[in-house]
Scaffold this motif. Structure first.
Motif, PDB file in Angstrom:
ATOM      1  N   LEU A   1       0.881  -1.383   0.087  1.00 24.30           N
ATOM      2  CA  LEU A   1       0.043  -0.097  -0.186  1.00 24.30           C
ATOM      3  C   LEU A   1       0.902   1.434   0.042  1.00 24.30           C
ATOM      4  CD1 LEU A   1      -2.708   1.403   0.273  1.00 24.30           C
ATOM      5  CD2 LEU A   1      -2.853   0.648   2.711  1.00 24.30           C
ATOM      6  N   LEU A   2       2.036   1.467   0.735  1.00 26.13           N
ATOM      7  CA  LEU A   2       2.747   2.272   0.850  1.00 26.13           C
ATOM      8  C   LEU A   2       3.442   2.579  -0.442  1.00 26.13           C
ATOM      9  CD1 LEU A   2       4.228   2.427   4.460  1.00 26.13           C
ATOM     10  CD2 LEU A   2       2.466   3.725   3.518  1.00 26.13           C
TER      11      LEU A   2
ATOM     12  N   ASP B   1      -9.922  -2.744   4.532  1.00 19.33           N
ATOM     13  CA  ASP B   1      -9.387  -2.645   6.014  1.00 19.33           C
ATOM     14  C   ASP B   1     -10.192  -1.360   6.740  1.00 19.33           C
ATOM     15  OD1 ASP B   1      -8.010  -5.038   6.111  1.00 19.33           O
ATOM     16  OD2 ASP B   1      -6.138  -4.006   5.625  1.00 19.33           O
ATOM     17  N   SER B   2     -10.442  -1.937   8.114  1.00 21.38           N
ATOM     18  CA  SER B   2     -11.003  -0.988   8.903  1.00 21.38           C
ATOM     19  C   SER B   2      -9.528   0.154   9.222  1.00 21.38           C
ATOM     20  CB  SER B   2     -11.428  -1.183   9.905  1.00 21.38           C
ATOM     21  OG  SER B   2     -12.602  -1.962   9.919  1.00 21.38           O
ATOM     22  N   GLY B   3      -9.507   1.282   9.470  1.00 24.72           N
ATOM     23  CA  GLY B   3      -8.458   1.987   9.691  1.00 24.72           C
ATOM     24  C   GLY B   3      -7.475   2.402   8.490  1.00 24.72           C
ATOM     25  N   ALA B   4      -7.689   1.868   7.387  1.00 23.90           N
ATOM     26  CA  ALA B   4      -6.917   2.072   6.127  1.00 23.90           C
ATOM     27  C   ALA B   4      -6.811   3.547   5.922  1.00 23.90           C
ATOM     28  CB  ALA B   4      -7.564   1.302   4.918  1.00 23.90           C
TER      29      ALA B   4
ATOM     30  N   HIS C   1      -6.883   5.908   8.081  1.00 24.69           N
ATOM     31  CA  HIS C   1      -6.025   6.677   8.986  1.00 24.69           C
ATOM     32  C   HIS C   1      -4.574   6.434   8.617  1.00 24.69           C
ATOM     33  CE1 HIS C   1      -9.264   7.156  11.679  1.00 24.69           C
ATOM     34  NE2 HIS C   1      -8.505   7.818  12.371  1.00 24.69           N
ATOM     35  N   PHE C   2      -4.199   5.121   8.099  1.00 23.17           N
ATOM     36  CA  PHE C   2      -2.978   4.528   7.974  1.00 23.17           C
ATOM     37  C   PHE C   2      -2.432   5.587   6.684  1.00 23.17           C
ATOM     38  CE2 PHE C   2      -0.348   2.095   5.210  1.00 23.17           C
ATOM     39  CZ  PHE C   2       0.800   1.789   6.103  1.00 23.17           C
TER      40      PHE C   2
ATOM     41  N   HIS D   1       0.788   8.723   6.481  1.00 26.34           N
ATOM     42  CA  HIS D   1       1.869   8.264   5.447  1.00 26.34           C
ATOM     43  C   HIS D   1       1.920   9.023   4.362  1.00 26.34           C
ATOM     44  CE1 HIS D   1       2.036   4.589   8.175  1.00 26.34           C
ATOM     45  NE2 HIS D   1       3.397   4.828   8.168  1.00 26.34           N
TER      46      HIS D   1
ATOM     47  N   ASP E   1     -13.705   2.758   5.025  1.00 24.06           N
ATOM     48  CA  ASP E   1     -12.816   1.639   5.199  1.00 24.06           C
ATOM     49  C   ASP E   1     -13.309   0.654   5.917  1.00 24.06           C
ATOM     50  OD1 ASP E   1     -13.218   3.531   7.330  1.00 24.06           O
ATOM     51  OD2 ASP E   1     -11.124   3.350   8.161  1.00 24.06           O
TER      52      ASP E   1
ATOM     53  N   ARG F   1     -15.158  -1.891   8.241  1.00 19.57           N
ATOM     54  CA  ARG F   1     -16.308  -1.780   8.754  1.00 19.57           C
ATOM     55  C   ARG F   1     -16.510  -0.532   9.713  1.00 19.57           C
ATOM     56  NH1 ARG F   1     -16.670  -7.423  12.146  1.00 19.57           N
ATOM     57  NH2 ARG F   1     -16.133  -8.861  10.407  1.00 19.57           N
ATOM     58  N   HIS F   2     -15.206   0.335   9.316  1.00 25.59           N
ATOM     59  CA  HIS F   2     -14.936   1.461  10.308  1.00 25.59           C
ATOM     60  C   HIS F   2     -15.996   2.504   9.958  1.00 25.59           C
ATOM     61  CE1 HIS F   2     -12.456   5.055  11.259  1.00 25.59           C
ATOM     62  NE2 HIS F   2     -13.069   4.666  12.588  1.00 25.59           N
TER      63      HIS F   2
ATOM     64  N   ARG G   1     -21.920   2.903  11.581  1.00 23.02           N
ATOM     65  CA  ARG G   1     -21.090   3.518  12.604  1.00 23.02           C
ATOM     66  C   ARG G   1     -20.671   5.061  12.422  1.00 23.02           C
ATOM     67  NH1 ARG G   1     -19.177  -1.520  12.164  1.00 23.02           N
ATOM     68  NH2 ARG G   1     -18.934  -2.553  14.261  1.00 23.02           N
TER      69      ARG G   1
ATOM     70  N   ARG H   1     -22.585   8.332  14.764  1.00 18.99           N
ATOM     71  CA  ARG H   1     -21.620   9.253  15.453  1.00 18.99           C
ATOM     72  C   ARG H   1     -22.455  10.933  15.005  1.00 18.99           C
ATOM     73  NH1 ARG H   1     -18.749   8.843  19.706  1.00 18.99           N
ATOM     74  NH2 ARG H   1     -17.027   6.919  19.409  1.00 18.99           N
TER      75      ARG H   1
ATOM     76  N   LEU I   1     -22.447   3.046  22.741  1.00 14.00           N
ATOM     77  CA  LEU I   1     -22.429   4.321  21.830  1.00 14.00           C
ATOM     78  C   LEU I   1     -23.778   5.100  22.172  1.00 14.00           C
ATOM     79  CD1 LEU I   1     -21.303   2.564  18.455  1.00 14.00           C
ATOM     80  CD2 LEU I   1     -20.136   3.257  20.657  1.00 14.00           C
TER      81      LEU I   1
END
Lengths: 323, 426
Positions: free
Chosen positions: A96-97, A117-120, A122-123, A127, A139, A141-142, A180, A184, A210
């Motif tokens: 990915l990078l 991917d959850s958090g992708a 953010h990742f 970077h 991303d 299920r996030h 989700r 929120r 929640l």
């Protein structure tokens, strides 16, 4: 320190609804209002993002979402590149990078990212080169923040104060990034009561924390609701360990006209699409007078224009909100 | 270096009821005595032990050396050396190498490489089943003959209860100790974080505590039935501590350990998607962490381990769910242990019990002695010194740790086991 908020309170990235101030969300919805007429006119572009380059980086198949992001960027006069990474470099083993570094060499201003991917998001935001923005288009299920904003916007157009509303989200909350982000967003906007409805197999165990009320009975859950949001049920969940069958799911949790009648008379029905007719929602409801499902799609365009303009620092002109 | 005299160190060997300042004379392979006379110590190299502690070498019950199979992450030489430089004189390699430790050839390879190195003594746990799979027993007798200290399933679930029962019966008939990690193969399969509030919020696939408790309950029943000597590895939740306490209260002779990160951290430490905190077993709730701490101090949990899992940088440079689980542990094992003492969760004696003495009993290794002729097995450390855990201070090839950047107490100045001796250059 927030990864997505700059010290001046503007968004550097939009990764999640979590942690956004209410005012910022309302500003984005106001900007959406201004841009909605442009989005609907369709034949006139705004020069807000002229000379900027936006790359749609989709690691997961998507037609609808990618198209609205593409259209939104084009309406703002940005240059758009679409990359279906699912079918190209990562399948050749590129990390990915490495993919990111290659694309950054093209001097783009924004990545619109969808990834399994959850958090992708953010990742990637951690970077990317400084000055490159990341807009999360889903991303894992996030999170799916623009979907939550467009749903909030759609609700705001039909209802007045969030404080007075009972909003029910129905279905596969466990696997849903849409749910989700929506829960929120509606929470931050002060929604009166948030409900989730579904079998326990499709609800995360700690979901009550929640601030939502959990209903496993659909009739009780939709009673007196102002807004009902049906979630898409992924095919692979319908048989096996999560659910016994499609027909049993529809019997227990499908939104039918009879069930809708238990909600407030002016209750609106929403769905992030694509719909499974006859599985989570009856056609007569999907196409009925209380459905705002198609309006969600067109609002999605304006919301994405508003978010892109905001992140890339373009001033959205005050325009006559269309009816 | 022939003879070495450590002068004026505070010797803390609770199992020998020694806790006083003394001089220790030894040479590689042999202790020459406590408080030797001037004649005996003449000519020895002198190491100033004043203000330092001399403790039994620490023992790590789970140290992935990454060899064979993943030598881009570390190898026997690099990781066993990293252990020794951190005061760990014995490491235990779980069987989940590639190929797994289910044949004598793999055991022999590992032990030969370990002997060629200059690091901690390496002990090997053989695989309980072929390929750590669900089909057949590994050649447990041959594995023991080749040098395995125990057998086990570490890191892999055995869903086939009949196979597990036969394996435990067979191990019992060889009087071979079994290290079991309680894992249900189906519940939580594919999960990447504790199934709780944080996973629900972040949309991470959850691993419920029943993954562990269900298997633990079953395994305890089978251990009771077969009479095998069993050790339970890497407990992660409060319910497991309670189940184990019940079993011990019933008189079952079982032991258990917990990995250091699970004693300090909880599910919130994965926020925001910190791949360094992607661990297996996962970091659970604050209440779970507190129960693990309580279990350590009460003794329901017998031992602490580092659960060392060094990774190459790329393995963690991925979105959280895709990052490989595990943390590099040997560089923080001593510091985090001392920090438990500093925070009064453990006394010095109970820290040494959990990190040095109980692990030896679990493995059937003798406790270090200091009388003339004994095999040297100790470390000299400055408990007051501290350092920041980062790439410049870590010795392991794996720099992946959720404690990165933490200020940790303790600096090892000398460590020795058998004929291996390491001394910090001043």
């Amino acid at each position: 320190m927030s990864l997505q908020l700059a010290p001046d309170g503007r968004l550097k990235h939009l990764l999640t609804i979590d942690g956004l101030p209410r005012k910022l969300i309302e500003d984005l919805l106001d900007a959406t209002d201004s841009l909605r007429s442009v989005a609907l006119r369709g034949n006139k572009k705004l020069p807000l993002l002229r000379g900027r380059t936006i790359i749609n980086l989709f690691f997961e198949a998507s037609t609808r979402t990618r198209t609205t992001f593409e259209l939104a960027a084009e309406r703002l006069s940005a240059d758009v590149v679409n990359l279906d990474v699912a079918s190209s470099s990562t399948s050749k083993g590129e990390s990915l990078l490495d993919t990111l570094a290659t694309l950054e060499a093209m001097h783009c201003d924004m990545f619109v990212v969808r990834h399994p991917d959850s958090g992708a998001a953010h990742f990637i935001a951690e970077h990317v080169a400084p000055g490159v923005a990341v807009l999360n288009a889903g991303d894992g299920r996030h999170a799916h923040p623009t979907q939550a904003l467009l749903d909030a916007y759609t609700i705001r157009r039909h209802k007045q104060r969030f404080e007075d509303l009972t909003i029910a989200v129905v279905g596969d909350v466990l696997h849903s990034r849409v749910a989700r982000s929506e829960l929120r967003a509606f929470g931050i906007l002060g929604a009166g009561e948030l409900r989730v409805i579904g079998p326990r197999t499709l609800l995360p165990p700690s979901i009550e924390e929640l601030g939502v009320r959990v209903y496993t009975d659909m009739d009780a859950g939709v009673a007196d609701a102002d807004v009902i949001i049906m979630l898409r049920l992924q095919r692979e969940r319908m048989r096996g360990v999560f659910l016994p069958s499609e027909s049993e799911y529809f019997r227990r949790y499908g939104l039918t006209a009879e069930r809708l009648a238990l909600a407030k008379p002016d209750c609106i029905v929403m769905h992030p699409g694509p719909m499974n007719r006859g599985i989570e929602i009856a056609s007569e409801v999907a196409d009925g007078p209380q459905s705002v499902i198609l309006e969600q799609v067109s609002n999605g365009l304006a919301v994405r224009m508003a978010v892109m303009s905001h992140i890339l620092g373009a001033q959205v002109p005050q325009m006559e909100a269309s009816a | 270096m022939s003879r070495v005299l450590i002068r004026g160190a505070l010797v803390r060997f609770p199992h020998l009821s020694i806790d006083r300042v003394a001089d220790v004379l030894f040479e590689p392979g042999r202790v020459l005595g406590l408080d030797p006379g001037p004649a005996q110590a003449r000519g020895a190299e002198i190491i100033d032990g004043r203000g330092r502690w001399l403790i039994p070498g620490l023992v790590d019950l789970a140290t992935r050396l990454r060899e064979p199979g993943a030598t881009h992450k570390g190898d026997i030489r690099s990781e066993a050396t990293a252990a020794l430089l951190n005061g760990i004189t014995h490491v235990v390699l779980p069987p989940d190498t590639r190929p797994v430790v289910d044949s004598t050839a793999v055991v022999e390879l590992i032990l030969r490489r370990a002997r060629e190195g200059r690091g901690a003594t390496v002990h090997v746990i053989g695989a309980l089943t072929c390929g750590l799979g669900e089909d057949s027993l590994a050649e447990l007798g041959a594995l023991r003959a080749a040098g395995c200290i125990a057998v086990g399933n570490i890191g892999r679930a055995i869903g086939n209860s009949n196979l597990l029962r036969r394996a435990l019966q067979y191990a019992a008939s060889l009087d071979l100790p079994v290290h079991l990690q309680a894992l249900d193969p189906w519940i939580g399969a594919g999960g990447v974080a504790h199934e709780g509030r944080v996973a629900a919020l972040q949309g991470l696939a959850g691993i419920p505590e029943t993954t562990e408790t269900l298997a633990l309950t079953r395994d305890l029943m089978l251990v009771e039935e077969t009479g095998v000597r069993a050790h339970f590895a890497r407990l992660s939740c409060a319910r497991s501590v309670a189940i184990l306490a019940d079993a011990k209260a019933r008189g079952l002779k079982v032991t258990a350990d917990v990995a250091m990160p699970n004693v300090y951290l909880n599910e919130h430490d994965v926020l925001p998607f910190r791949s360094a905190a992607h661990l297996m077993p996962p970091l659970r709730t604050v209440a779970d962490r507190d129960a693990l701490q309580a279990g350590l101090s009460s003794g329901v949990i017998d031992a602490l381990c580092s659960d060392h899992q060094p990774h190459d940088a790329d393995a963690k440079l991925k979105p959280f769910p895709s990052a490989e689980p595990g943390a590099s542990g040997v560089d923080s094992f001593l510091g985090l242990g001392l920090k438990l003492v500093g925070e009064r969760l453990l006394s010095v004696e109970s820290w040494l019990e959990r990190c040095a003495l109980a692990p030896r009993r679990i493995l059937g290794l003798p406790a270090p002695q200091l009388e003339p002729g004994a095999v040297p097995d100790f470390a000299l450390l400055d408990a007051a010194a501290d350092r920041t855990l980062d790439a410049s201070t870590m010795v392991s090839r794996g720099k992946n740790t959720p404690f990165y950047g933490w200020r940790l107490p303790g600096r090892v100045d000398l460590a020795t086991v058998a004929d291996r001796l390491w001394v910090r250059e001043s």
